[in-house]
Scaffold this motif. Sequence first.
Motif, mmCIF file in Angstrom:
data_model
loop_
_atom_site.group_PDB
_atom_site.id
_atom_site.type_symbol
_atom_site.label_atom_id
_atom_site.label_comp_id
_atom_site.label_asym_id
_atom_site.label_seq_id
_atom_site.Cartn_x
_atom_site.Cartn_y
_atom_site.Cartn_z
ATOM 1 N N GLN A 1 0.850 -1.184 0.000
ATOM 2 C CA GLN A 1 0.000 0.000 0.000
ATOM 3 C C GLN A 1 0.887 1.234 0.000
ATOM 4 O OE1 GLN A 1 -2.379 -0.721 3.448
ATOM 5 N NE2 GLN A 1 -0.734 -0.297 4.899
ATOM 6 N N ALA A 2 0.297 2.393 -0.195
ATOM 7 C CA ALA A 2 1.091 3.603 -0.380
ATOM 8 C C ALA A 2 1.910 3.951 0.854
ATOM 9 C CB ALA A 2 0.189 4.770 -0.772
ATOM 10 N N GLU A 3 1.336 3.758 2.039
ATOM 11 C CA GLU A 3 2.040 4.111 3.265
ATOM 12 C C GLU A 3 1.866 3.026 4.314
ATOM 13 O OE1 GLU A 3 0.856 7.889 4.775
ATOM 14 O OE2 GLU A 3 1.782 9.023 3.124
ATOM 15 N N ILE A 4 2.897 2.855 5.144
ATOM 16 C CA ILE A 4 2.859 1.934 6.276
ATOM 17 C C ILE A 4 3.307 2.699 7.521
ATOM 18 C CG2 ILE A 4 3.808 -0.170 7.310
ATOM 19 C CD1 ILE A 4 4.402 -1.203 4.538
ATOM 20 N N THR A 40 1.763 -1.389 -8.022
ATOM 21 C CA THR A 40 1.197 -2.015 -9.219
ATOM 22 C C THR A 40 -0.094 -2.740 -8.847
ATOM 23 O OG1 THR A 40 2.380 -4.100 -8.912
ATOM 24 C CG2 THR A 40 3.505 -2.375 -10.174
ATOM 25 N N GLU A 41 -0.899 -2.987 -9.833
ATOM 26 C CA GLU A 41 -2.172 -3.673 -9.594
ATOM 27 C C GLU A 41 -1.949 -5.061 -8.998
ATOM 28 O OE1 GLU A 41 -5.935 -5.533 -12.149
ATOM 29 O OE2 GLU A 41 -4.463 -4.238 -13.142
ATOM 30 N N VAL A 74 -2.881 -10.251 -2.203
ATOM 31 C CA VAL A 74 -2.095 -11.487 -2.220
ATOM 32 C C VAL A 74 -2.196 -12.126 -3.605
ATOM 33 C CG1 VAL A 74 -2.363 -11.919 0.250
ATOM 34 C CG2 VAL A 74 -4.058 -12.846 -1.342
ATOM 35 N N ALA A 75 -1.152 -12.794 -4.012
ATOM 36 C CA ALA A 75 -1.134 -13.435 -5.325
ATOM 37 C C ALA A 75 -1.958 -14.725 -5.284
ATOM 38 C CB ALA A 75 0.290 -13.735 -5.753
ATOM 39 N N ARG A 128 7.681 -9.143 -11.284
ATOM 40 C CA ARG A 128 7.848 -7.937 -12.095
ATOM 41 C C ARG A 128 8.043 -6.711 -11.206
ATOM 42 N NH1 ARG A 128 4.479 -7.189 -17.521
ATOM 43 N NH2 ARG A 128 4.889 -9.174 -18.587
ATOM 44 N N TYR A 129 7.369 -6.701 -10.067
ATOM 45 C CA TYR A 129 7.477 -5.539 -9.186
ATOM 46 C C TYR A 129 8.927 -5.323 -8.746
ATOM 47 C CZ TYR A 129 6.985 -2.265 -5.393
ATOM 48 O OH TYR A 129 7.140 -1.157 -4.594
#
Length: 529
Positions: free
Chosen positions: A195-198, A212-213, A218-219, A230-231
Amino acid sequence: MSKLILTRRQALLNSTAIGASGLSSILAHAQAPAVVTADRARPGFPSGVQSGDVLADRGVVWARCDRAARMWVQWSTTPGFANAQRVRGPHAQEGTDFSARVDLTGLPAGQDIFYRVVWEDLAGAALSEPMAGHFRTAPTAARNVRLMWSGDTAGQGFGINNDFGGMKVYEAMRALNPDFFIHCGDTIYADGPLQAEINASDGSVWRNHVLTEEKSKVAETLREFRGAHRYNQLDANVRRFASEVMQVWQWDDHEVTNNWSTSKNLAADNRYTEKNVALLTARGARAFLENAPMRWHAQDEEERVYRKIGWGPLLDVFVIDMRSYRGPNTHNRPPTIDDDSVYLGAPQLAWLRQGLKDSKAVWKVIASDMPIGLVVGDGKDAQGRDQFEAVANGDGPALGRELEIAQLLQFIQRERVRNVVWLTADVHYTAAHHYHPNRAQFQDFEPFWEFVSGPLNAGSFGPNALDNTFGPKVEFVKAPAAGQVNLPPSAGLQFFGDVQIDGASRAMTVHLRDLTGASLWNTTLTQQA
């Protein structure tokens, strides 16, 4: 095949005196222009290039394209690509997520190898700009050897933070110019959304500037598992490192889901709509094999990860797999090896024993995805007893999964296999453990060392409790202070190990290094005759 026209550039530095910064400069200038084509029509490199599983005469070159294309690889022993060899590679298509690899053969031993990858678009025959890389082949004579190892990339929600410098431990390793790097597992965190921030446990705020989407959950699908790989490849430090340093990958649990085994049950985990762990494992394994720059095994066991990397007369690396063949995570105390206590499995153990016995190398490194003597828990069983994720099950005699390790250690002693060293990661801190029968419950083995290091870009934990079965003693440890857990990478507790073997004395020096590359502790091991 005249479409592949690559101009040559003058070498910036002599190929026998490449410095850490000089190599990157050479590779940057090796991005020579191909046929003039509009940039938007050219195939691209969304994940950079990698090399892996290099031996004395061969090495794997890997890349991913952004479309269906033919892979071409050009290689030379000079950065100016004098007398370059050109190899036609396979097609990159949807079936491999547009990744492709070439196992270059006929390489000279003990050489710096410079390569360039070019894509030929299958739709319009346009050529990509070339992307350059480098690796070294294994020597055939005794000379200095330098390898590094670590594990655990992008875990606990800590991704690419540009304010922090990205996954900058990779840059610290690259700057030391190793012959190769062993990634001891958890190459991704398929179960670790970003997420954007932790709000980190130390009170700081960690910001993931790249999202990324596929990494938003979770995968579960093959696409999402691929997206986790890829990330990591979006990080500039990772791409630069991968283009310059040969890698040897192994896997552990987070390539699929936390602590997975045949007993893993996701029924209560609301993050997952797909509860079939076997199916998730199949998808995770597929994505791992597509992205690992490794030489795929033969068709008799296509997903096999354990293998040997020979690095001349001073070093053999035995890459083992503690994940694929294990039984369920349980209380782990059966008195015999059975379906519940199997860990490495009989075929892998037989391969490892024979390989160690046959090895003529001075040093035999066992690259392990989990430590031997550290207690790694996995909750409680139905009777309320502790369950275990790794080998150790608490103090006492060898039981459960410890039995296979006991058999291996006993074999090493009886066959007089000398100079065996274990390298591992997994527990998210760094430590040096010395094992000795005088301190052990099981005593039929020779003393040995196990070195632990990680994470690369993940939360910091530990230290874990020691199990006295094989008599480990902590000679050094660096971990979060008591009461602190899951510290962010910005806390500085990110680690890697550095092994240097002297070509003249044959001594092995092991450094445990921090995020900046500074040595925290070191020891020198002398060769046993």
